[in-house]
Design a protein around this motif. Structure first.
Motif, PDB file in Angstrom:
ATOM      1  N   ARG A  47     143.425  50.006  33.297  1.00  0.00           N
ATOM      2  CA  ARG A  47     144.237  49.005  32.125  1.00  0.00           C
ATOM      3  C   ARG A  47     145.585  48.965  32.382  1.00  0.00           C
ATOM      4  O   ARG A  47     146.003  47.948  32.403  1.00  0.00           O
ATOM      5  N   GLU A  76     147.070  54.166  28.012  1.00  0.00           N
ATOM      6  CA  GLU A  76     146.234  55.019  28.558  1.00  0.00           C
ATOM      7  C   GLU A  76     146.025  56.174  27.969  1.00  0.00           C
ATOM      8  O   GLU A  76     144.899  56.914  28.109  1.00  0.00           O
ATOM      9  N   TYR A  81     142.217  59.584  24.974  1.00  0.00           N
ATOM     10  CA  TYR A  81     141.703  60.103  23.691  1.00  0.00           C
ATOM     11  C   TYR A  81     140.345  59.741  23.609  1.00  0.00           C
ATOM     12  O   TYR A  81     139.284  60.566  23.232  1.00  0.00           O
ATOM     13  N   LEU A  83     137.833  59.257  25.740  1.00  0.00           N
ATOM     14  CA  LEU A  83     137.210  59.933  26.901  1.00  0.00           C
ATOM     15  C   LEU A  83     136.831  61.366  26.322  1.00  0.00           C
ATOM     16  O   LEU A  83     135.996  62.081  26.479  1.00  0.00           O
ATOM     17  N   ARG A  98     136.472  62.406  35.476  1.00  0.00           N
ATOM     18  CA  ARG A  98     137.674  62.145  36.459  1.00  0.00           C
ATOM     19  C   ARG A  98     137.505  63.501  37.516  1.00  0.00           C
ATOM     20  O   ARG A  98     138.512  63.555  37.921  1.00  0.00           O
ATOM     21  N   MET A 153     137.263  49.433  19.570  1.00  0.00           N
ATOM     22  CA  MET A 153     136.610  50.659  20.490  1.00  0.00           C
ATOM     23  C   MET A 153     135.666  51.546  19.559  1.00  0.00           C
ATOM     24  O   MET A 153     134.327  51.958  19.715  1.00  0.00           O
ATOM     25  N   PHE A 224     133.168  44.773  33.999  1.00  0.00           N
ATOM     26  CA  PHE A 224     133.564  46.195  34.094  1.00  0.00           C
ATOM     27  C   PHE A 224     132.301  46.815  33.372  1.00  0.00           C
ATOM     28  O   PHE A 224     131.719  47.787  34.154  1.00  0.00           O
ATOM     29  N   ARG A 302     132.938  47.840  42.866  1.00  0.00           N
ATOM     30  CA  ARG A 302     133.591  49.191  42.969  1.00  0.00           C
ATOM     31  C   ARG A 302     132.520  50.109  42.933  1.00  0.00           C
ATOM     32  O   ARG A 302     131.342  49.907  42.169  1.00  0.00           O
TER      33      ARG A 302
END
Ligand code: GRG
Length: 304
Positions: A47, A76, A81, A83, A98, A153, A224, A302
């Motif tokens: 982002r 970010e 938050y 995630l 991650r 979201m 995405f 990706r």
């Protein structure tokens, strides 16, 4: 530049700003530590990368680029938050994110919940602060906040949780994804333009470039997400940095479960094509779209 070079440059640009989001004398607070653990755990920083690309495509002064950086770090924080909360046992119940143990695995559920709350609250404080300093940024700040909430979201996550184990159609899946994943991507692609031009809501609605950027964001968001759904069935946790096969485990409707893997692949190619068509409209308006093309190509293939 390659996408790897963009990513490296974005990290070098963003990381010092992330280090400074909490005051030095607050660093010993356990919730600050948990927030920083997740903020610094890596992540693709896609982002912020998109925000940088929009700023470079539009062209802006160093002062404006510093403000884009401030908003990029803020976005970010909102993404991180989401995630942290999504990984909690009450939601997706994940132990890997991650490539590292999730926030609640390290700090416990209570502190992880608070860390998500703190990141969101601090993000809102930052958005208000900039808007107070510069009223030309009011709409940009509102837009970023709104896209994280019920029309964005949180609204998407709400449909997602409510749909688990149920049969849903493509139309609802589009709405869910447009809100859950698409809204923050829209903030990333569009907000720098609002900042650079200091647009109000009324001006933004009429502005041709703003309308094109919103279209671009919609195709990027879908591309995405479709790739994310494909990776969930064909990738490996060691490459992806998070567990795979979760959508099937949780009986989630995804582009792969509704369209099949081949169908999802075809839809992904269509979204990539549509994104490139929007880029050619932007090029016709005189913008240099070469760097955005590199990102669009990456989104199709990706692997993490
Ligand atoms: C808790 C309000 C609330 C929302 C959670 C973001 C989200 C909504 C859930 C995460 C689950 C998921 C797979 C979402 C779809 C795609 C997505 C947002 C993936 C994560 O984004 P990346 O790949 O992550 O950009 P990194 O770690 O690279 O930053």
């Amino acid at each position: 530049m390659t996408i790897g070079e963009f990513a490296k440059e974005t990290g070098e640009w963003l990381d010092p700003e992330l280090e400074s989001v909490f005051a030095k004398d607050k660093q010993d607070d356990i919730t600050v530590k948990a927030s920083m653990y997740s903020l610094k755990a890596g992540g693709k920083r896609l982002r912020p990368l998109m925000m940088r690309l929009t700023a470079r495509m539009i062209g802006c002064s160093d002062t404006k680029l510093a403000d884009v950086l401030y908003y990029a770090a803020t976005l970010e924080m909102i993404h991180t938050y989401s995630l942290i909360h999504d990984d909690l046992p009450a939601m997706d119940n994940d132990d890997l994110r991650r490539g590292k143990p999730t926030c609640h695995k390290v700090y416990g559920e209570g502190i992880a919940t608070l860390a998500g709350d703190l990141l969101l609250n601090t993000a809102c404080e930052r958005l208000f602060k900039k808007a107070i300093e510069n009223p030309g940024y009011l709409y940009a700040s509102y837009f970023m906040c709104r896209n994280a909430g019920l029309d964005g979201m949180v609204g998407g996550q709400s449909i997602d949780l409510d749909s688990e184990g149920k049969t849903i159609g493509l139309e609802l899946l589009y709405e869910l994804q447009r809100k859950k994943t698409g809204a923050l991507i829209e903030s990333a692609v569009v907000t720098p333009y609002y900042l650079i031009k200091g647009l109000s809501e009324e001006q933004a609605e009429k502005d041709e470039t703003a309308v094109l950027l919103k279209k671009l964001a919609e195709h990027i968001g879908l591309a995405f997400q479709i790739r994310d759904d494909i990776l969930d069935v064909e990738s490996d946790p060691s490459i992806l940095g998070k567990n795979t096969g979760k959508d099937l485990r949780d009986s989630k409707a995804t582009f792969v479960t509704l369209l099949g893997k081949d169908g999802a692949g075809k839809k992904l190619s269509l979204e990539i094509e549509s994104a490139k068509l929007v880029l050619s409209d932007l090029k016709q308006k005189g913008y240099d779209t070469d760097e955005y093309t590199v990102l669009i190509d990456y989104l199709e293939t990706r692997d993490s």
